[in-house]
Design a protein around this motif. Structure first.
Motif, PDB file in Angstrom:
ATOM      1  N   ASN A  58       0.818  -1.208   0.000  1.00  0.00           N
ATOM      2  CA  ASN A  58       0.000   0.000   0.000  1.00  0.00           C
ATOM      3  C   ASN A  58       0.850   1.257   0.000  1.00  0.00           C
ATOM      4  N   ILE A  59       2.085   1.132  -0.436  1.00  0.00           N
ATOM      5  CA  ILE A  59       3.018   2.252  -0.463  1.00  0.00           C
ATOM      6  C   ILE A  59       3.076   2.827  -1.876  1.00  0.00           C
ATOM      7  N   PHE A  60       3.012   4.162  -1.979  1.00  0.00           N
ATOM      8  CA  PHE A  60       3.065   4.847  -3.265  1.00  0.00           C
ATOM      9  C   PHE A  60       4.321   5.695  -3.330  1.00  0.00           C
ATOM     10  N   PHE A  61       4.932   5.734  -4.522  1.00  0.00           N
ATOM     11  CA  PHE A  61       6.132   6.532  -4.745  1.00  0.00           C
ATOM     12  C   PHE A  61       5.882   7.522  -5.872  1.00  0.00           C
ATOM     13  N   LEU A  62       6.484   8.695  -5.760  1.00  0.00           N
ATOM     14  CA  LEU A  62       6.384   9.707  -6.801  1.00  0.00           C
ATOM     15  C   LEU A  62       7.036   9.170  -8.071  1.00  0.00           C
ATOM     16  N   ALA A  63       6.361   9.345  -9.203  1.00  0.00           N
ATOM     17  CA  ALA A  63       6.872   8.834 -10.475  1.00  0.00           C
ATOM     18  C   ALA A  63       6.799   9.932 -11.533  1.00  0.00           C
ATOM     19  N   ASP A  64       7.573   9.760 -12.583  1.00  0.00           N
ATOM     20  CA  ASP A  64       7.587  10.697 -13.698  1.00  0.00           C
ATOM     21  C   ASP A  64       6.343  10.460 -14.565  1.00  0.00           C
TER      22      ASP A  64
END
Length: 96
Positions: A58-64
């Motif tokens: 359930n972890i989100f990371f900033l992406a291009d």
């Protein structure tokens, strides 16, 4: 004024869903979902942030944004290709 009758495209869709396998139906749903993702990413303003969910988490990371759009388009192309291969194999079975 459009007619109220059945269009040839509608008949093709109905015929394919009546005799299709669960895998083919699942693949069709994934294609629809992926089309929505591509459309949403395409219509985002350039300053908007996009996050990618970590697989099995359930972890989100900033992406291009442009990279995500490219990946989504590639995934859509692969799904369409796989779906087309299934349809072609079904057509050859019917011809035999």
């Amino acid at each position: 004024m459009p007619s109220r009758g059945t269009h040839p495209e509608d008949v093709a869709v109905l015929a394919s869903t009546d005799e299709s396998t669960p895998y083919k139906e699942d693949l069709s749903n994934k294609i629809k979902e992926q089309k929505i993702v591509v459309d949403e990413l395409s219509n985002l303003k350039k300053n908007r942030k996009v996050y990618k969910q970590q697989q099995n988490s359930n972890i989100f990371f900033l992406a291009d944004r442009t990279e995500m759009l490219s990946q989504s388009k590639n995934t859509l192309d692969e799904l369409k290709k796989e779906f087309q291969e299934i349809e072609n194999s079904e057509k050859t079975k019917f011809k035999k």
